[in-house]
Each structure stands twice: as C-alpha cells, then as structure tokens.
Design an enzyme around this catalytic site. Sequence first.
Site, PDB file in Angstrom:
ATOM      1  N   LYS A  48      28.740 -25.910  19.023  1.00 51.52           N
ATOM      2  CA  LYS A  48      29.686 -24.982  18.397  1.00 51.52           C
ATOM      3  C   LYS A  48      28.979 -23.706  17.947  1.00 51.52           C
ATOM      4  O   LYS A  48      29.553 -22.611  18.016  1.00 51.52           O
ATOM      5  CB  LYS A  48      30.368 -25.662  17.201  1.00 51.52           C
ATOM      6  CG  LYS A  48      31.375 -24.784  16.452  1.00 51.52           C
ATOM      7  CD  LYS A  48      32.486 -24.270  17.353  1.00 51.52           C
ATOM      8  CE  LYS A  48      33.707 -23.768  16.588  1.00 51.52           C
ATOM      9  NZ  LYS A  48      33.456 -22.813  15.537  1.00 51.52           N
ATOM     10  N   GLU A  97      31.130 -16.131  21.589  1.00 52.52           N
ATOM     11  CA  GLU A  97      32.386 -15.526  21.128  1.00 52.52           C
ATOM     12  C   GLU A  97      32.132 -14.151  20.511  1.00 52.52           C
ATOM     13  O   GLU A  97      32.876 -13.197  20.752  1.00 52.52           O
ATOM     14  CB  GLU A  97      33.030 -16.467  20.108  1.00 52.52           C
ATOM     15  CG  GLU A  97      34.232 -15.946  19.381  1.00 52.52           C
ATOM     16  CD  GLU A  97      34.571 -16.853  18.213  1.00 52.52           C
ATOM     17  OE1 GLU A  97      34.490 -16.388  17.061  1.00 52.52           O
ATOM     18  OE2 GLU A  97      34.901 -18.030  18.435  1.00 52.52           O
TER      19      GLU A  97
END
Length: 299
Positions: free
Chosen positions: A166, A173
């Site tokens: 993550k 991102e």
Amino acid sequence: MHIGLVGLGRMGNNMRQRMRDAGIEVTGYDPNPAVTDVPDLAGLAAALPTPRIVWVMVPSGAITTGVINDLAGVLEEGDLVIDGGNSKYTVDRPHAHTLAEKGVHFADCGVSGGVWGLDNGYGLMAGGDAADIERAMPIFDALRPEGPREEGFVHVGPVGAGHYAKMVHNGIEYAQMQALAEGYELMEASELIHDVAGVFTAWQRGTVVRSWLLELMAKALHEDPEFKEIRGYVDDSGEGRWTIQEALDHAVPLPTISASIFARFVSRQEDSPAMKAVAALRNQFGGHAVKSAEDGPAA
C-alpha cells in the site's frame, strides 16, 4: 460470519455497511457515541463469537498502537486482529508480537478505494500467515470489487507485506496525480486550449492515459472549472515519504515519485494551479479536506 470493527470514521463506516450488505454481521466500536454499536472494546469482545476477528480502521501511528495494546487486554488466544489502516509496515511486526504474547493472531491489510469504496469496492493488499488470511477471506471478498478475486485482492506475503504494498501504491498515486495536475496547468496557461475540462473528459476512452484518476480529474473540473474554491495547498499522508525512504535504503531510483512529494512541499509556499488540481483529486477519491480559497495564503 460475525466480526468486530474498530473505527467508524469516513472509511470504517462505509466498510461496515459494505460488509453488512454482503451478509456479514458487523459489531462496530468508535469513541463517537453517535455511530458506535458498543460502549467500549471490552463490550466489543463480549459481543463477538469466539474465535473472534477484529478489523482495526483507525488513524496510523499512536492511535493504532493504542488500539492494538487495548485489544491485547480484552481478546483471547486464537482471536485474529487485522490492521486495515495506513500504518507504516515497520510497526506491523511489533504489533504482531504484542498480540502474540496473548496468543492473538495478527494480519495487516492495505486498503485503497477512499469514499467510493462503499459502492465500488476496495483494493486490498494483505500480509500475514496464510491460514489467517484464508480465515478472513469472506471479509476480503465482501470488501473487494466485483469480478475476479485476483483483480481486487492479493495476499502479498508475511506480516507487514500488505502495508508495504500500500505504501508503494500511494507513492505511485502521488506521481500520477502530479502528472495530471501539471498537464492541467499547462493547458490552462495556453491560449490555444479553450476547454480544459473537455480535454480531460475526452481522454477517458481510447487513450493510453485513461484511468480512474483521470475520470475524477474531469469530474473535479466540471464541478469547479478553474478551482476557484480550492487553495493550492496539499498535505501528504506520510506513505509517499516512506516510499522514498525505502528507495534510499534499497538504492532504487524513484525520480518521478520523489518529485511529486517535493511538489507538495512547494504547494505550501505558493498557490499553484497544479497543486489546486492535486488537492481537488485527493478530495474526489478520498474525501480529504481541502483548504478554501478564502483561507488565504499558506503560512
């Protein structure tokens, strides 16, 4: 299946509803009496069948560590705790050790999906023992998007692996948002482009840059074409920084991700059009707070 959920904020409350919609009984605890199902963690433990599964969805850092320590005091041997928050992967093994002293199992899970997860499902990256992951699979299946499991869920590796994945996800991102934002600023500055929002909208089908972030960019521009209501100030949750630190430790070059982090620091000095776009994107997918243009320049 009946599980416990600690943390009923923006993400946790939606996750509780999605699991309930999938037929999982969820008892939630939150300090906010308006949303909690039980008065405290002891009440949560008492409400769950054994062996228990408790999903933790609270802010990373001291709050998560406090919840883990408190759960160690009320859970029993054979229970399982899953940390689904944005914890740094380095705290997962210490948390697992704290619980293991009481015979309680631990797994970590990176969760992506933001405020849209209730309807669309969440991307899940789990770390832990294979038996613990399999035991919790009905939960993962309820939370992930519809379609093939491998396109919305992955058992990455041992404890810590889920949060590591993550962390890297969020670093990527950051870079993707920065690229979209810089493209926005360039077109906004050009006299040739008369419909910036229309360009982003037209890119949503057929182009190699089509993505969910692109869709959210188009949505944000149609809602506020010049981002007049948003200040160009962008926070960072920490995971981008952790990604760069890991890159330094492993001598892996991450120039694009690194640049996107430093660009956020620039946003705290000037009201950049690109940073307004990044702020708008974070608000679109995660419901992250934005600073109003009326708040004035950053200190």
